[in-house]
Design a protein around this motif. Structure first.
Motif, PDB file in Angstrom:
ATOM      1  N   GLU A  45       0.833  -1.203   0.000  1.00 17.60           N
ATOM      2  CA  GLU A  45       0.000   0.000   0.000  1.00 17.60           C
ATOM      3  C   GLU A  45       0.874   1.263   0.000  1.00 17.60           C
ATOM      4  O   GLU A  45       0.582   2.237  -0.692  1.00 17.60           O
ATOM      5  CB  GLU A  45      -0.922   0.008   1.216  1.00 17.60           C
ATOM      6  N   HIS A  46       1.964   1.223   0.790  1.00 19.32           N
ATOM      7  CA  HIS A  46       2.892   2.349   0.825  1.00 19.32           C
ATOM      8  C   HIS A  46       3.470   2.598  -0.568  1.00 19.32           C
ATOM      9  O   HIS A  46       3.533   3.744  -1.039  1.00 19.32           O
ATOM     10  CB  HIS A  46       4.025   2.057   1.821  1.00 19.32           C
ATOM     11  N   ALA A  47       3.864   1.527  -1.253  1.00 18.43           N
ATOM     12  CA  ALA A  47       4.399   1.656  -2.605  1.00 18.43           C
ATOM     13  C   ALA A  47       3.357   2.256  -3.548  1.00 18.43           C
ATOM     14  O   ALA A  47       3.654   3.165  -4.337  1.00 18.43           O
ATOM     15  CB  ALA A  47       4.856   0.289  -3.122  1.00 18.43           C
ATOM     16  N   ALA A  48       2.128   1.761  -3.463  1.00 16.16           N
ATOM     17  CA  ALA A  48       1.055   2.256  -4.325  1.00 16.16           C
ATOM     18  C   ALA A  48       0.794   3.733  -4.076  1.00 16.16           C
ATOM     19  O   ALA A  48       0.570   4.509  -5.014  1.00 16.16           O
ATOM     20  CB  ALA A  48      -0.216   1.442  -4.093  1.00 16.16           C
ATOM     21  N   ASN A  49       0.819   4.136  -2.809  1.00 18.92           N
ATOM     22  CA  ASN A  49       0.574   5.544  -2.479  1.00 18.92           C
ATOM     23  C   ASN A  49       1.674   6.455  -3.008  1.00 18.92           C
ATOM     24  O   ASN A  49       1.412   7.580  -3.443  1.00 18.92           O
ATOM     25  CB  ASN A  49       0.455   5.709  -0.964  1.00 18.92           C
ATOM     26  N   LEU A  50       2.920   5.973  -2.987  1.00 20.49           N
ATOM     27  CA  LEU A  50       4.018   6.765  -3.523  1.00 20.49           C
ATOM     28  C   LEU A  50       3.859   6.965  -5.022  1.00 20.49           C
ATOM     29  O   LEU A  50       4.023   8.080  -5.538  1.00 20.49           O
ATOM     30  CB  LEU A  50       5.363   6.092  -3.224  1.00 20.49           C
ATOM     31  N   PHE A  51       3.515   5.895  -5.723  1.00 19.44           N
ATOM     32  CA  PHE A  51       3.359   5.995  -7.173  1.00 19.44           C
ATOM     33  C   PHE A  51       2.143   6.834  -7.556  1.00 19.44           C
ATOM     34  O   PHE A  51       2.132   7.449  -8.622  1.00 19.44           O
ATOM     35  CB  PHE A  51       3.247   4.593  -7.782  1.00 19.44           C
ATOM     36  N   ALA A  52       1.164   6.889  -6.682  1.00 21.03           N
ATOM     37  CA  ALA A  52      -0.041   7.673  -6.959  1.00 21.03           C
ATOM     38  C   ALA A  52       0.065   9.104  -6.443  1.00 21.03           C
ATOM     39  O   ALA A  52      -0.887   9.879  -6.556  1.00 21.03           O
ATOM     40  CB  ALA A  52      -1.257   6.991  -6.321  1.00 21.03           C
ATOM     41  N   LEU A  53       1.207   9.461  -5.871  1.00 17.96           N
ATOM     42  CA  LEU A  53       1.464  10.799  -5.296  1.00 17.96           C
ATOM     43  C   LEU A  53       0.571  11.107  -4.097  1.00 17.96           C
ATOM     44  O   LEU A  53       0.399  12.267  -3.737  1.00 17.96           O
ATOM     45  CB  LEU A  53       1.296  11.894  -6.354  1.00 17.96           C
TER      46      LEU A  53
END
Length: 419
Positions: free
Chosen positions: A36-44
């Motif tokens: 989820e952390h990775a997804a949030n980073l990629f989604a800004l």
């Protein structure tokens, strides 16, 4: 805070080790706390480190510090000054567009604009920085930017910022200024109404010729122009390559955001973290160095002006120089260490360049050591006779980058070389 203070402190909050020096984070990639952390980073949705091609903690400090010095909103560091210029243009243009650029530019920039970009379908139209009224006849609905230098290399001209910016603003066109020679310490283009600034940080930023790098800084005025959906649609429409992101609808400065997420991501001219660290070190004493460069350059320009073999000296703070009025108006604290002068012929210029003992025959500028260059046979060799004339580069022109040696020794070296 004053620039001298920002150069030492901006952008760095001491980490848990409390290091006084900014650490060098020599890492290609960074671990995520969870999927989820990775997804949030990629989604800004969260900000953080993903991959050094897109961003790095050491480079982040350098970007924030340089943006603070230029009075900008955000910055993007690149692997070279030419990468910074290229990305700043490609961030705005596509095939069928045109740019308007000054005749008086670094030779490599002229080649990029008139040859390489031409193959990509982007037309370059040129104007004289001393005749900004020419712009009115060159601009149209496909013009995406106006590009010029704050102190031109090697003709050493200082443009009329106000006149150029006024015309750009009239038509809602982005202005980009290469501020390499002046540095943020002597000139503040964003305060003069320019929208974007670029630098080759390989020059005065490092100050010792230690590392290649470049940087782009976005000013506060850029976003307002980028909101023009007809001239800059790709900032106002969903980017299919980044899950439909609309750059002008984020809380981040849009010019730098798109340059990072589209161009740096896809083309990869990212700086080494070690180089970014070197640039941080250079910024700490830039204010002191540029004062000395400027003082010595002015002294040498005055000496050259009285030499019988010298036809002309180009240095903006020489009284009587055609750039003197603009230099006094737009430059604060000096006119940098770059100057040029003309002698009778191509052969005479080469003879002088071959005869110096302290000056080094190098095509760099902004070094702590003094440099001599014959542009017609090196940096501007690729230009035609017509292009050389437009760029203010005669066959007998010699460019000097004045370093930090004793000015008396530099004058003595030139004197023996010209005897």
């Amino acid at each position: 805070m004053k620039k001298e203070t920002l150069a030492l402190h901006a952008g760095y909050t001491k980490d848990e080790q409390k290091t006084m020096a900014v650490p060098i984070y020599m890492s290609t990639a960074y671990a995520f706390d969870s999927a989820e952390h990775a997804a949030n980073l990629f989604a800004l949705k969260e900000l953080g480190n993903i991959y050094t091609r897109i961003g790095n903690p050491t480079t982040d400090v350098f970007e924030k510090r340089f943006a603070a010095l230029e009075g900008g909103e955000a910055a993007l560091a690149t692997a070279s000054g030419m990468a910074a210029i290229t990305y700043s243009v490609l961030n705005l243009c596509e095939a069928g567009d045109n740019i308007v650029a000054a005749n008086q530019l670094y030779g490599g920039t002229v080649t990029l604009f008139t040859h390489t970009l031409k193959r990509l379908g982007i037309e370059a139209r040129m104007f004289d920085v001393h005749k900004p009224e020419q712009l009115e006849d060159l601009l149209d609905e496909k013009t995406k930017l106006i590009f010029f230098e704050s102190i031109t290399n090697p003709s050493i001209d200082v443009p009329d910022f106000e006149a150029i910016v006024a015309i750009a603003n009239k038509y809602g066109i982005i202005t980009i200024v290469d501020n390499t020679v002046a540095t943020p310490m002597l000139c503040s283009p964003l305060e003069l109404g320019v929208d974007v600034v670029v630098h080759s940080t390989s020059k005065y930023t490092t100050g010792q010729g230690l590392a290649l790098g470049g940087i782009i800084v976005e000013g506060r005025s850029a976003k307002e122009k980028l909101l023009d959906k007809s001239r800059y649609p790709h900032f106002n429409e969903p980017d299919a390559s980044y899950h439909g992101l609309i750059y002008n609808e984020t809380p981040f400065p849009p010019f730098i955001l798109r340059a990072r997420l589209s161009l740096l991501r896809d083309m990869g001219a990212a700086p080494s973290p070690f180089n970014s660290w070197l640039f941080i070190q250079g910024l700490e004493h830039l204010s002191l160095r540029i004062k000395q460069h400027s003082q010595s350059a002015l002294a040498i320009a005055k000496w050259l002006a009285s030499h019988p073999k010298v036809k002309k000296v180009n240095y903006p703070l020489l009284e009587g120089d055609k750039n003197y009025k603009n230099a006094k108006k737009y430059l604060k604290g000096g006119a940098s260490g770059l100057l040029s002068f003309e002698v009778d012929s191509f052969e005479e210029a080469k003879k002088i360049a071959d005869s110096v003992k302290i000056f080094s025959r190098v095509v760099n500028i902004g070094d702590s050591k003094s440099i001599i260059t014959h542009p017609a046979s090196t940096t501007h060799q690729q230009l035609s006779a017509e292009e050389l004339e437009l760029a203010g580069v005669s066959e007998g022109l010699i460019r000097l980058s004045i370093g930090l040696e004793a000015v008396e020794d530099l004058i003595a070296d030139l004197e023996q070389a010209m005897s």
